[in-house]
Design a protein around this motif. Structure first.
Motif, mmCIF file in Angstrom:
data_model
loop_
_atom_site.group_PDB
_atom_site.id
_atom_site.type_symbol
_atom_site.label_atom_id
_atom_site.label_comp_id
_atom_site.label_asym_id
_atom_site.label_seq_id
_atom_site.Cartn_x
_atom_site.Cartn_y
_atom_site.Cartn_z
ATOM 1 N N MET A 1 -143.256 23.282 -27.847
ATOM 2 C CA MET A 1 -143.596 24.488 -29.087
ATOM 3 C C MET A 1 -145.211 24.653 -29.060
ATOM 4 N N CYS A 2 -146.062 24.107 -28.568
ATOM 5 C CA CYS A 2 -147.662 24.621 -28.566
ATOM 6 C C CYS A 2 -147.722 25.453 -26.555
ATOM 7 N N GLY A 3 -146.401 24.874 -26.098
ATOM 8 C CA GLY A 3 -146.767 26.179 -24.977
ATOM 9 C C GLY A 3 -147.228 25.431 -23.703
ATOM 10 N N LEU A 4 -147.251 23.901 -23.977
ATOM 11 C CA LEU A 4 -147.877 23.155 -23.117
ATOM 12 C C LEU A 4 -146.795 22.800 -21.857
ATOM 13 N N PRO A 5 -147.932 22.409 -21.125
ATOM 14 C CA PRO A 5 -146.904 22.079 -19.911
ATOM 15 C C PRO A 5 -146.846 21.218 -19.906
ATOM 16 N N VAL A 6 -145.177 20.026 -19.652
ATOM 17 C CA VAL A 6 -145.869 18.595 -19.567
ATOM 18 C C VAL A 6 -144.347 17.728 -18.553
ATOM 19 N N GLN A 7 -145.062 16.855 -17.527
ATOM 20 C CA GLN A 7 -143.713 16.593 -16.509
ATOM 21 C C GLN A 7 -143.301 15.353 -17.120
ATOM 22 N N VAL A 8 -141.926 14.625 -17.187
ATOM 23 C CA VAL A 8 -142.075 13.288 -17.742
ATOM 24 C C VAL A 8 -141.567 12.634 -16.536
ATOM 25 N N PHE A 9 -142.106 11.178 -17.088
ATOM 26 C CA PHE A 9 -141.934 10.180 -15.747
ATOM 27 C C PHE A 9 -141.313 9.144 -16.488
ATOM 28 N N CYS A 10 -139.891 8.207 -16.106
ATOM 29 C CA CYS A 10 -139.908 7.205 -16.943
ATOM 30 C C CYS A 10 -140.237 5.678 -15.524
#
Lengths: 252, 316
Positions: free
Chosen positions: A43-52
């Protein structure tokens, strides 16, 4: 009184949001709220990667998952993460006036208080769910006997917390009733709007989506919880709408 | 008409009908909804049907302990203070009650039970003075351990201890919560319209102890007093719905003196009696002989003298 928060803000405001921000969550399939945060950042337009990671709980500074690793800082829990993004100059609730902001905070606490506690209760205090789903899932990354010990320890911890806040004496039926009541309150607040406040999404929308989506998509021993949520049609369409707006782009 | 339900709750002090938040919530709601309850104000939680206070004993001999359960029960009996609320207002009530439970209650627990000076000077003293013997020796300590455990579980930190940092964090959350409540109340008399509802009962229950009780470390009270509309809200409810208890504040100090003096007199009497009986039993003092000798004629003085010498030798 606000000194630590102010210090926090001045330290983080210096650098912009880096490209390699990561979100850590435990293994897929467990009831988790990473969708909430992913949505927030989208929503904020910020990139983020997800690690499990199986040991995400232990990596987190406060023990709560998920948490984010941005630049050289590690932040966990919704409150601090929201403050952190605000410090970086991205905030979703700037357009609200004081009364609306008070209402937003109150509703966020309602979701935390009722939905989160109810989910924990159903996962760990309901014997059938705990035995068939929660304990095996929680203990899957570890070998015997550590898996048994950790699973029972987690269950015992959650049960103690339930007793302390007065949920220990509740039956499963009462917990489902509480979830219905919470959903009813949210449904009434949402009404026919697209988002909870005006036309713009706020942190509350992210929080509600995170919880409802998790409830609707996670497999439990009974579908009662999902059915109860589905009975509120405007909440269901809210989830679908958010999913289409923010997550379809990702997958396509 | 069926007999009214019985409500067991903590005694009041400092101008309040009860010193416990949960009891205040239930009492306020009962007043707002006009529910006739038989009040039993006690200071011994072991005499309550559920072992804790507040406790409602219904006509069907059922016992309810949680304030939310008691309010639901009263609503079922058609004592509903939320009758006039719209659906959205009902939803807002639920949300603000959750806000208070999450942000304000931990600070209340800390201020009354965990903060060392407050606990020793005010809380423990109050409970020790009001509880009957022998509970006043161990029950306050046990209650404090339970509250600390509760705070630890609420915060998710097993090694939580009283300290400046924790206090700052909790009070900051509480101040924010009070600000939010103040913003929501605005300049209205009650949170929804002109008649009070369950949200008003909850807010009153949480804020009244902060406002009325004088704690050595009174940061919460200081902050609350800067929010005029909340202060007026509490005093308004006290004046309208609990007028008798409000007057009780002035009577408290003279009421305490007679029991204390009586206790001092009794303890001095008991000590004197104990010393006297010890002296008599060991033979240091003997009354009968002197009385007997006084009645006899003077010629027996020699006997007295020799008897006395005997006694002195015996002691010496």
């Amino acid at each position: 009184v606000c000194l630590p928060a102010c210090l926090f803000v001045t330290l983080t405001a210096a650098e912009p949001w880096p490209e390699n921000a990561t979100l850590y969550q435990p293994l897929k399939g467990e009831l988790q709220y990473s969708y909430l945060y992913i949505l927030l950042f989208l929503m904020c337009g910020l990139p983020v990667q997800v690690f499990c990671r199986a040991n995400a709980e232990y990596m987190s500074p406060s023990g709560k998952i998920p948490f984010i690793h941005v630049g050289n800082q590690v932040v966990s829990e919704l409150g601090p993460i929201v403050q952190f993004t605000k410090a970086k100059g991205h905030s979703l609730s700037d357009g609200l006036d004081d009364v609306q902001r008070a209402e937003m905070k109150a509703y966020m606490e309602l979701v935390n208080n009722m939905l989160l506690t109810a989910e924990l209760y159903i996962q760990w205090c309901d014997d059938s769910t705990a035995t068939e789903i929660s304990r095996p899932r929680y203990s899957s990354p570890y070998s015997w006997p550590l898996n048994k010990i950790l699973a029972y320890q987690k269950q015992w911890e959650v049960r103690r917390k339930m007793n302390a806040i007065g949920w220990g004496g509740k039956t499963l039926e009462q917990v489902y009733e509480d979830v219905s009541q919470c959903c009813q309150a949210l449904s009434q607040r949402l009404g026919t709007q697209s988002y909870f406040f005006n036309k713009q999404p706020t942190e509350l929308d992210a929080l509600v989506f995170g919880h409802l989506f998790t409830i609707l998509t996670t497999r439990l021993t009974s579908t009662e919880l999902a059915e109860r949520v589905k009975s509120y049609s405007n909440l269901l369409s809210f989830c679908r709408r958010v999913e289409q707006t923010y997550f379809e782009d990702k997958s396509s | 008409m069926a007999a009214p339900d019985e409500l067991f709750c903590w005694e009041g002090d400092w101008g309040l009908p009860s010193i416990s938040t949960d009891c205040l919530v239930v009492l306020a709601y009962a007043q707002f909804a006009g529910a006739p309850l038989k009040l039993r104000k006690i200071s011994n939680p072991w005499r309550s049907p559920s072992g804790s206070l507040p406790a409602l004993r219904t006509n069907q001999k059922e016992t309810l302990s949680r304030p939310s359960d008691i309010i639901i029960h009263l609503r079922k009996q058609k004592f509903n203070a939320d009758y006039d609320l719209s659906a959205k207002e009902g939803a807002d009530s639920l949300a603000f009650i959750s806000l208070m439970e999450e942000k304000l209650m931990p600070a209340l627990i800390y201020a009354f039970w965990i903060e060392p000076k407050n606990y020793v000077d005010v809380t423990r003293r109050w409970y020790a003075e009001h509880m009957p013997f022998p509970l006043n020796f161990f029950l306050p300590g046990r209650m404090q351990r339970q509250q600390l455990e509760k705070l630890r579980l609420l915060r998710g930190d097993e090694r939580l201890e009283a300290g400046e940092e924790l206090e700052k964090e909790l009070y900051r959350d509480a101040a924010e919560c009070m600000n939010l409540l103040s913003q929501r109340l605005g300049s209205h008399k009650f949170f929804f319209g002109d008649s009070p509802s369950s949200l008003d009962a909850y807010v009153f229950g949480h804020l009244a102890p902060i406002l009325k009780c004088k704690l050595p470390n009174g940061k919460l009270q200081q902050h609350l007093k800067t929010l005029d509309n909340l202060t007026n809200f509490c005093t308004n409810i006290l004046q309208l719905y609990f007028p008798k208890d409000g007057r009780g504040e002035a009577h408290n100090s003279p009421r305490q003196k007679p029991p204390r003096r009586r206790k001092q007199f009794l303890s001095a009497l008991v000590a004197l009696g104990a010393m006297l009986s010890y002296a008599l039993l060991t033979g240091m003092v003997s009354i009968q002989h002197a009385h007997h000798e006084a009645l006899e004629e003077p010629p027996d003085l020699q006997d007295i003298g020799s008897h006395h010498d005997h006694e002195d030798e015996g002691d010496g």
